[in-house]
Motif scaffolding. Structure first.
Motif, PDB file in Angstrom:
ATOM      1  N   VAL A 262       0.845  -1.206   0.000  1.00 11.57           N
ATOM      2  CA  VAL A 262       0.000   0.000   0.000  1.00 11.57           C
ATOM      3  C   VAL A 262       0.877   1.253   0.000  1.00 11.57           C
ATOM      4  N   ALA A 263       1.927   1.226   0.807  1.00 10.18           N
ATOM      5  CA  ALA A 263       2.852   2.370   0.829  1.00 10.18           C
ATOM      6  C   ALA A 263       3.511   2.544  -0.539  1.00 10.18           C
ATOM      7  N   ILE A 264       3.855   1.427  -1.168  1.00 14.37           N
ATOM      8  CA  ILE A 264       4.482   1.488  -2.500  1.00 14.37           C
ATOM      9  C   ILE A 264       3.493   2.063  -3.511  1.00 14.37           C
ATOM     10  N   ALA A 265       2.246   1.631  -3.441  1.00  7.33           N
ATOM     11  CA  ALA A 265       1.230   2.139  -4.378  1.00  7.33           C
ATOM     12  C   ALA A 265       1.004   3.637  -4.173  1.00  7.33           C
ATOM     13  N   ARG A 266       0.918   4.044  -2.914  1.00  4.69           N
ATOM     14  CA  ARG A 266       0.746   5.484  -2.639  1.00  4.69           C
ATOM     15  C   ARG A 266       1.944   6.265  -3.167  1.00  4.69           C
ATOM     16  N   GLY A 267       3.126   5.734  -2.903  1.00  5.18           N
ATOM     17  CA  GLY A 267       4.339   6.393  -3.370  1.00  5.18           C
ATOM     18  C   GLY A 267       4.446   6.421  -4.882  1.00  5.18           C
ATOM     19  N   SER A 268       3.756   5.507  -5.532  1.00  7.23           N
ATOM     20  CA  SER A 268       3.732   5.479  -7.005  1.00  7.23           C
ATOM     21  C   SER A 268       2.698   6.439  -7.567  1.00  7.23           C
ATOM     22  N   GLY A 269       1.881   7.018  -6.690  1.00  6.77           N
ATOM     23  CA  GLY A 269       0.901   8.002  -7.147  1.00  6.77           C
ATOM     24  C   GLY A 269      -0.547   7.560  -7.078  1.00  6.77           C
ATOM     25  N   ILE A 270      -0.778   6.328  -6.594  1.00 10.55           N
ATOM     26  CA  ILE A 270      -2.174   5.884  -6.441  1.00 10.55           C
ATOM     27  C   ILE A 270      -2.593   6.243  -5.012  1.00 10.55           C
ATOM     28  N   ALA A 271      -3.143   7.437  -4.861  1.00  5.80           N
ATOM     29  CA  ALA A 271      -3.445   7.964  -3.525  1.00  5.80           C
ATOM     30  C   ALA A 271      -4.484   7.106  -2.806  1.00  5.80           C
ATOM     31  N   GLU A 272      -5.434   6.591  -3.575  1.00  4.74           N
ATOM     32  CA  GLU A 272      -6.524   5.809  -2.971  1.00  4.74           C
ATOM     33  C   GLU A 272      -6.077   4.361  -2.826  1.00  4.74           C
ATOM     34  N   SER A 273      -5.163   4.121  -1.909  1.00  5.96           N
ATOM     35  CA  SER A 273      -4.635   2.772  -1.664  1.00  5.96           C
ATOM     36  C   SER A 273      -4.799   2.462  -0.184  1.00  5.96           C
ATOM     37  N   ALA A 274      -5.305   1.279   0.144  1.00  7.58           N
ATOM     38  CA  ALA A 274      -5.574   0.971   1.552  1.00  7.58           C
ATOM     39  C   ALA A 274      -5.491  -0.528   1.817  1.00  7.58           C
ATOM     40  N   TRP A 275      -5.092  -0.847   3.045  1.00  6.08           N
ATOM     41  CA  TRP A 275      -5.211  -2.217   3.537  1.00  6.08           C
ATOM     42  C   TRP A 275      -6.642  -2.435   3.997  1.00  6.08           C
ATOM     43  N   ALA A 276      -7.219  -3.571   3.667  1.00 11.81           N
ATOM     44  CA  ALA A 276      -8.542  -3.924   4.191  1.00 11.81           C
ATOM     45  C   ALA A 276      -8.359  -4.454   5.609  1.00 11.81           C
ATOM     46  N   ALA A 277      -9.028  -3.827   6.560  1.00 12.74           N
ATOM     47  CA  ALA A 277      -8.852  -4.214   7.969  1.00 12.74           C
ATOM     48  C   ALA A 277      -9.493  -5.565   8.263  1.00 12.74           C
ATOM     49  N   ASP A 278     -10.616  -5.832   7.603  1.00 13.68           N
ATOM     50  CA  ASP A 278     -11.323  -7.105   7.780  1.00 13.68           C
ATOM     51  C   ASP A 278     -12.273  -7.280   6.585  1.00 13.68           C
ATOM     52  N   GLU A 279     -13.111  -8.296   6.621  1.00 14.22           N
ATOM     53  CA  GLU A 279     -13.960  -8.599   5.464  1.00 14.22           C
ATOM     54  C   GLU A 279     -14.937  -7.457   5.162  1.00 14.22           C
ATOM     55  N   GLU A 280     -15.523  -6.892   6.212  1.00 12.95           N
ATOM     56  CA  GLU A 280     -16.491  -5.803   5.996  1.00 12.95           C
ATOM     57  C   GLU A 280     -15.787  -4.591   5.397  1.00 12.95           C
ATOM     58  N   ASP A 281     -14.611  -4.322   5.885  1.00 15.11           N
ATOM     59  CA  ASP A 281     -13.829  -3.204   5.347  1.00 15.11           C
ATOM     60  C   ASP A 281     -13.471  -3.471   3.883  1.00 15.11           C
ATOM     61  N   PHE A 282     -13.125  -4.715   3.565  1.00 16.70           N
ATOM     62  CA  PHE A 282     -12.832  -5.079   2.172  1.00 16.70           C
ATOM     63  C   PHE A 282     -14.046  -4.763   1.297  1.00 16.70           C
ATOM     64  N   GLU A 283     -15.223  -5.164   1.735  1.00 17.27           N
ATOM     65  CA  GLU A 283     -16.438  -4.920   0.942  1.00 17.27           C
ATOM     66  C   GLU A 283     -16.687  -3.419   0.783  1.00 17.27           C
ATOM     67  N   ARG A 284     -16.468  -2.685   1.860  1.00 19.82           N
ATOM     68  CA  ARG A 284     -16.670  -1.231   1.803  1.00 19.82           C
ATOM     69  C   ARG A 284     -15.680  -0.602   0.813  1.00 19.82           C
ATOM     70  N   LEU A 285     -14.436  -1.051   0.864  1.00 21.47           N
ATOM     71  CA  LEU A 285     -13.420  -0.514  -0.051  1.00 21.47           C
ATOM     72  C   LEU A 285     -13.752  -0.869  -1.502  1.00 21.47           C
ATOM     73  N   VAL A 286     -14.261  -2.075  -1.721  1.00 17.14           N
ATOM     74  CA  VAL A 286     -14.636  -2.478  -3.087  1.00 17.14           C
ATOM     75  C   VAL A 286     -15.777  -1.591  -3.584  1.00 17.14           C
ATOM     76  N   GLU A 287     -16.781  -1.373  -2.749  1.00 12.66           N
ATOM     77  CA  GLU A 287     -17.915  -0.531  -3.165  1.00 12.66           C
ATOM     78  C   GLU A 287     -17.441   0.880  -3.504  1.00 12.66           C
ATOM     79  N   ALA A 288     -16.568   1.422  -2.673  1.00 10.59           N
ATOM     80  CA  ALA A 288     -16.052   2.777  -2.936  1.00 10.59           C
ATOM     81  C   ALA A 288     -15.268   2.805  -4.244  1.00 10.59           C
ATOM     82  N   ALA A 289     -14.464   1.766  -4.466  1.00  8.52           N
ATOM     83  CA  ALA A 289     -13.641   1.724  -5.679  1.00  8.52           C
ATOM     84  C   ALA A 289     -14.528   1.632  -6.925  1.00  8.52           C
ATOM     85  N   LEU A 290     -15.604   0.847  -6.823  1.00 11.93           N
ATOM     86  CA  LEU A 290     -16.469   0.653  -7.996  1.00 11.93           C
ATOM     87  C   LEU A 290     -17.299   1.897  -8.307  1.00 11.93           C
TER      88      LEU A 290
END
Ligand SMILES: Cc1ncc(C[n+]2csc(CCOP(=O)(O)OP(=O)(O)O)c2C)c(N)n1
Length: 206
Positions: A136-164
């Motif tokens: 994630v740090a590498i992606a941010r440093g590459s310029g993809i500001a919207e990069s995150a670790w999913a904390a758990d399954e619900e967070d993963f789903e939330r991040l997917v919805e936001a990304a879509l």
């Protein structure tokens, strides 16, 4: 190799999850013929296991090509959402694609990294992610500001919805366990290509 707990602490205490489960959760959200590109390795196999949608492309053979292929599809079909699934070992082999994606900034591209800290499919050797490389740090440093670790399954789903729903590239990374994939992709490259080309509407059915 750092212990899983140490790696989780370094990446914001992200929970260690199941790749098979996360892939099924992702595919369950796809209702608009989104293209999904599975990288070599277990991301590919679990995408296959989650249902063989005609808009799925299964990369077989070379590491690190899921994100570059997805970038090409996203640029060619800006009205279609495109999602790419890649293992940590494969992404680490092709890091330059992150800065290219950041520079071109397609509005319709979501990148997902399944980080188990090993080259699982070739025997479980440790990747540099296990020694401290934070994708994630590498992606941010590459310029993809919207990069995150999913904390758990619900967070993963939330991040997917936001990304879509987003208008710039997002990268979601998940700590996953070392369980084997739920199936093995059928190795027929011509069929994989032709089905995908028809699935995204660039080849007429025979
Ligand atoms: C360019 C290249 N180098 C090496 C290989 C051999 N290889 C195939 S899969 C793989 C490991 C992939 O690791 P990762 O992307 O982390 O996925 P995982 O196996 O953990 O699911 C390796 C080393 C390859 N196919 N292509």
């Amino acid at each position: 190799m750092a212990k899983t707990s140490e790696r989780s602490a370094r990446t914001g205490n992200a929970k260690v999850m199941s790749r098979t489960d996360l892939t099924a959760r992702l595919v369950g959200k796809l209702k608009h013929e989104e293209a999904v590109i599975g990288g070599i390795g277990n991301t590919n196999f679990d995408l296959w296991a989650a249902g063989q949608r005609p808009q799925n492309f299964y990369m077989l053979g070379s590491m690190g090509l899921a994100f570059p292929i997805a970038l090409g599809v996203a640029l060619a079909q800006p009205e279609r959402r495109v999602i790419a699934l890649e293992g940590d070992g494969s992404l680490l082999m092709q890091l330059g694609c992150l800065s290219t994606i950041a520079m071109l900034a397609p509005k319709n591209l979501t990148l997902i990294v399944m980080d188990n800290g090993i080259y699982q499919i070739t025997g479980g050797q440790a990747t540099p992610a296990a020694a401290g490389a934070d994708l994630v740090a590498i992606a941010r440093g590459s310029g993809i500001a919207e990069s995150a670790w999913a904390a758990d399954e619900e967070d993963f789903e939330r991040l997917v919805e936001a990304a879509l729903a987003a208008t710039r590239p997002h990268l979601i990374a998940a700590h996953i366990d070392d369980k084997p994939a739920a199936a093995v992709t059928h190795r027929d490259p011509v069929q994989v290509r032709e089905r995908f080309m028809r699935g995204i509407g660039v080849r007429a059915a025979p």
